[in-house]
Design an enzyme around this catalytic site. Structure first.
Site: not given
Length: 321
Positions: A13-14, A16, A122, A153, A177
Site C-alpha cells: 500500500g502507501n 509499502g 497498527n 512529529r 504507540h
C-alpha cells in the site's frame, strides 16, 4: 560483485510503496514487494524500477503474491493490514489485523526465520507482539516502528515553536504507540539545551510545550482527519528506513522503537516504546532512562493500555500461554 541485502516488504500500500522507493533511492538492498492483491505489487515494482533508471539506482524490485519469494530475506518490514480511517483509533483495528499478522508471522517463520523484522501495522504494540509470539523469532530480531515516528512529529512541532532547524532538535517519546504515549520534554533538546532550560530563558512556556505534547500524541489522528481516506505514510516509511539502515549498516544508532521488554522499566513480556541500540545483531541494548515519579506514572499508564489490548487478543495468539 557483492550481493545486495534482500529486503522484503509485506504490504504494498502507501507505506509499502514509499518504503520501496526510499530503499531504491538509498540503494540499501534488493526488494521483494509482497501483497495479496494480484497486480498491485507487480505494477508498483515495475513503476519503481523505471523510476530507478532516472535516479541511477540498479536495485532490483520484484512484485509478488507468493510468500515463497521472501525466502532468505535479510530484513522484512511489515505494513500489511487495515489502515485507520476517520473516527477510528489505532486500537479499533485490533481483531482484523491480528488475523492478518498471524498469517504473515507463519510465513516469516517458514521462509525467513533469520530475518530482522520491523512491524509498522497498527495497533503497533500488539501487532509486533503477535509477530514475536507467532513467528518464534528471537526477541532481539523483532521490533516495532513507533518512537522514531512519534519523535519526528515532536521534533517538527518543537522546531516550529522555537523557530529553529529541525536538525537542531532531538526529542524523546516513550510508551505505547497510542494516545497515552509519553513525550518527554526533559529529555528533549535544541542543540543540546534541554527544553525546560529554554523555557526558563523565556523562549517558550510550559503551556505551549504541553499543547505541543498533546498535538504529538494525536499526530497520527490529525493526519487521518485531514486525509479522510487513509493515514500517514511518508513519515512512517522514513522512520522505518532509519531503523533498517542502522541494522543493515551496523550503525548502532540509539532510536526509540517498540522493543520487547524483559524486566527493563519494570515491564515484563510486553512491547513498549523505549530507546534501543540497533546494530547488525538486531537490538543490542535497551537504554533505561531515569524517570521522575510523574514521568514514570505516565509511562506506567501507557504500559497498562498496552496490557489491556494484549488481553483482548490473547485467545487468538497460540503462544501466549
Amino acid at each position: 560483485m557483492k550481493q545486495n541485502p534482500k529486503i522484503s516488504l509485506i504490504g504494498s500500500g502507501n507505506i509499502g510503496g514509499t518504503l520501496a522507493h526510499l530503499i531504491s533511492l538509498r540503494e540499501l538492498g534488493d526488494i521483494v514487494l509482497f501483497d495479496v492483491t494480484e497486480g498491485v505489487p507487480q505494477g508498483k515494482a515495475l513503476d519503481l524500477m523505471q523510476a530507478g533508471t532516472i535516479a541511477g539506482s540498479d536495485i532490483k524490485i520484484k512484485g509478488t503474491n507468493d510468500y515463497k519469494d521472501i525466502e532468505g530475506s535479510d530484513a522484512i518490514i511489515i505494513t500489511a493490514g487495515l489502515p485507520r480511517k476517520p473516527g477510528m483509533s489505532r486500537d479499533d483495528l485490533i481483531s482484523i489485523n491480528t488475523g492478518i499478522m498471524k498469517t504473515v508471522a507463519a510465513n516469516v517463520k517458514k521462509y525467513a526465520p533469520d530475518a530482522f523484522v520491523i512491524v509498522i501495522t497498527n495497533p503497533l504494540d500488539v501487532m509486533v507482539y503477535v509477530m514475536l509470539k507467532e513467528s518464534g523469532l528471537p526477541h532481539n530480531k523483532v521490533i516495532g516502528m513507533a518512537g522514531v515516528l512519534d519523535s519526528s512529529r515532536f521534533n517538527l512541532f518543537l522546531a516550529e515553536e522555537f523557530k529553529v532547524s529541525v536538525s537542531n532538535v532531538n526529542s524523546m517519546v516513550l510508551g505505547g504507540h497510542g494516545d497515552a504515549m509519553v513525550p518527554l520534554a526533559r529529555y528533549s533538546t535544541i542543540s543540546g539545551v534541554p527544553i525546560p532550560d529554554l523555557i526558563k530563558m523565556g523562549l517558550s512556556s510550559n503551556e505551549n510545550i504541553e499543547k505541543i505534547i498533546d498535538r504529538t500524541r494525536n499526530g497520527g489522528g490529525e493526519i487521518v482527519a485531514l486525509l479522510k481516506t487513509g493515514s500517514a505514510y511518508y513519515a512512517p516509511a522514513a522512520s522505518a528506513i532509519e531503523m533498517l539502515e542502522s541494522y543493515l549498516k551496523d550503525k548502532r544508532q540509539i532510536l526509540t522503537c517498540a522493543a520487547h521488554l524483559q524486566g527493563e522499566y519494570g515491564v515484563h513480556d510486553l512491547y513498549v516504546g523505549v530507546p534501543i541500540m540497533i546494530g547488525k545483531e538486531g537490538v543490542l541494548k535497551v537504554i533505561e532512562l531515569q524517570l521522575t515519579a510523574e514521568e514514570k506514572a505516565l509511562f506506567d499508564k501507557s504500559v497498562e493500555g498496552v496490557k489491556k489490548l494484549i488481553e483482548t487478543i490473547k485467545e487468538m495468539i497460540k503462544s501466549y500461554y
